[in-house]
Scaffold this motif. Structure first.
Motif, short mmCIF file in Angstrom:
data_model
loop_
_atom_site.label_atom_id
_atom_site.label_comp_id
_atom_site.label_asym_id
_atom_site.label_seq_id
_atom_site.Cartn_x
_atom_site.Cartn_y
_atom_site.Cartn_z
N VAL A 58 0.81 -1.26 0.08
CA VAL A 58 0.16 -0.05 0.03
C VAL A 58 0.79 1.28 -0.12
CG1 VAL A 58 -1.76 1.30 1.09
CG2 VAL A 58 -1.61 -1.11 1.29
N HIS A 59 0.85 1.90 -1.24
CA HIS A 59 1.74 3.22 -1.40
C HIS A 59 1.04 4.53 -0.79
CE1 HIS A 59 4.80 0.77 -3.44
NE2 HIS A 59 3.80 0.31 -4.14
N THR A 60 1.88 5.63 -0.28
CA THR A 60 1.18 6.62 0.23
C THR A 60 2.06 7.80 -0.30
OG1 THR A 60 0.52 5.72 2.36
CG2 THR A 60 0.71 8.08 2.18
N TYR A 61 1.47 8.84 -0.69
CA TYR A 61 2.19 9.74 -1.59
C TYR A 61 1.49 11.09 -0.92
CZ TYR A 61 3.06 6.30 -5.08
OH TYR A 61 3.26 4.77 -5.48
N THR A 62 2.43 12.13 -1.06
CA THR A 62 2.08 13.68 -0.59
C THR A 62 2.08 14.36 -1.91
OG1 THR A 62 2.66 15.50 0.69
CG2 THR A 62 4.45 14.11 -0.31
N GLY A 79 -3.20 4.64 -1.03
CA GLY A 79 -4.00 3.13 -1.62
C GLY A 79 -4.73 2.53 -0.59
N LYS A 80 -5.56 1.54 -0.75
CA LYS A 80 -6.63 0.94 0.19
C LYS A 80 -6.51 -0.31 -0.09
CE LYS A 80 -11.02 1.51 2.60
NZ LYS A 80 -11.13 0.04 2.55
#
Length: 415
Positions: free
Chosen positions: A88-92, A100-101
């Motif tokens: 699950v990737h997280t971005y700013t 992502g979920k």
């Protein structure tokens, strides 16, 4: 065996076809596998593979193809366990977070997908495998799982289906034709019996909506008190089919009660070689024979047609049965507490409810639909020996309600 004259039970009728017709018919009916038809299994996954000769002298460039024949082999892949890892990737972006979920799990912080729990429930409640045996089966197929984890998943799932279970219990009474029964299962309790064991013989009630094909099992601390079923059926005005258990007979005060010819017949079969009992058995069998000659929906037959047919064949046969029952009941040689006495008076007590079956064309002659549903409890009783608690028994009643409703509806319980 059908091709071997020595095994044939009766000579085949002479065919009027010409030799040409017979030869074409033989081609159409060609069979394999020693005369047995092979299933095509169109539902199976198909993998095709070319098989070349392995002889070292064979050279495909020099050879000329003659023909290709198809050989089929069905392979079984044991239960597969897949460990899916979601990165699950997280971005700013522009001072905002985007993440992502992963797919939802049935329970908070659970790593088990709904398909895993469905597989547990299917093996436990459709195929009567105890949880301990299911866990062993998983282990044999490469997945190490604790029995407590499997029990916990099923226990938590009960909360998810609670509202659906309640709705199922209420919608049964909307059907105009219900069948009911009760069966037993042993359950572990704190109180010890006379043998020093904490095991109680507990009862599970079941009602099924015959027309809509829904099933509802319910459990009340293993009690068989009549108030349980009477309260559930209170206010119902349709037809209710059952055996001659006392609470069911009391329902005749406010609904149309239907009896069961199989329960009647079984009591006369218990009389052994008694001539009068065998006469009743043969007459009941004759009722079934005549009733099965026509089925609603086949050959254009409607419920009204079946009703008229029943009025023609059933009433004369039932009059004969009644005369024989009255004669046996009046016989001074018929002693109380004998099997014949019980059989005669059981049928006499059920007489009005038996006659009610013939007031419509779609009422069943027996309660076998519910008897077949109770086999799921019987299989569990043999394999699991007991429920571990009253809560476990109630949870099983919920799962059996969903599983058997799916079975009657032709729905895959796993799906």
């Amino acid at each position: 065996m059908s091709e071997n004259k020595s095994e044939r039970q009766a000579p085949a009728p002479a065919s009027q076809n010409t030799p040409a017709d017979r030869s074409s018919e033989k081609k159409e009916r060609a069979r394999t596998n020693n005369g047995a038809r092979r299933k095509q299994h169109l539902e199976a996954e198909v993998i095709e593979e070319d098989v070349e000769p392995e002889d070292p002298r064979f050279n495909r460039e020099l050879a000329r193809a003659l023909h290709t024949r198809d050989v089929i082999r069905y392979e079984l892949i044991p239960m597969r366990f897949i460990k899916k890892i979601y990165h699950v990737h997280t971005y700013t972006q522009n001072d905002e977070y985007f993440s992502g979920k992963a797919p939802d799990a049935p329970f908070l912080n659970s790593q088990y997908d709904g398909s895993f729990i469905a597989g547990l429930a299917q093996l436990r409640y459709m195929y009567a495998m105890p949880v301990e045996r299911i866990v062993k089966f998983f282990n044999d197929n490469g997945f190490d799982m604790d029995k407590s984890t499997a029990h916990g998943l099923l226990r938590k799932t009960e909360n998810l289906f609670e509202n659906l279970y309640k709705a199922l219990g209420s919608v049964i009474n909307e059907d105009t034709y219900i069948a009911g029964d009760e069966t037993y299962h042993k359950v572990l309790v704190e109180d010890r019996n006379k043998d020093g064991k904490g095991i109680k013989k507990a009862y599970i009630w079941v009602v099924t909506a015959v027309n809509t094909g829904l099933v509802y099992y319910f459990y009340n601390n293993g009690s068989r008190k009549e108030d349980i079923i009477l309260d559930y059926m209170k206010g119902y005005r349709g037809a209710f089919q059952s055996d001659g258990f006392s609470p069911y007979r009391k329902m005749a005060q406010w609904l149309l009660r239907l009896a069961c010819f199989q329960h009647v017949k079984r009591k006369f079969l218990d009389c052994g070689d008694d001539f009068d009992a065998m006469v009743i058995v043969r007459l009941v069998n004759y009722l079934y024979h005549l009733d099965h000659k026509h089925k609603i929906g086949e050959g254009g037959w409607t419920e009204r047609d079946k009703y008229k047919w029943r009025q023609r064949y059933a009433l004369p046969v039932m009059r004969i049965i009644r005369k024989k029952l009255d004669r046996m009941a009046a016989d001074s040689r018929l002693l109380p507490k004998t099997e014949k006495y019980e059989a005669v008076h059981y049928m006499l007590n059920e007489w009005d409810a038996l006659m009610n079956i013939f007031t419509r064309g779609d009422y069943h002659l027996d309660n076998n639909l519910v008897e077949r549903l109770n086999r799921y409890i019987s299989l569990s009783r043999r394999n699991s020996l007991f429920f571990r608690s009253h809560a476990g028994a109630r949870r099983s009643a919920m799962f059996y309600s969903l599983a058997c409703s799916c079975r009657l509806q032709g729905v895959n319980f796993f799906e």
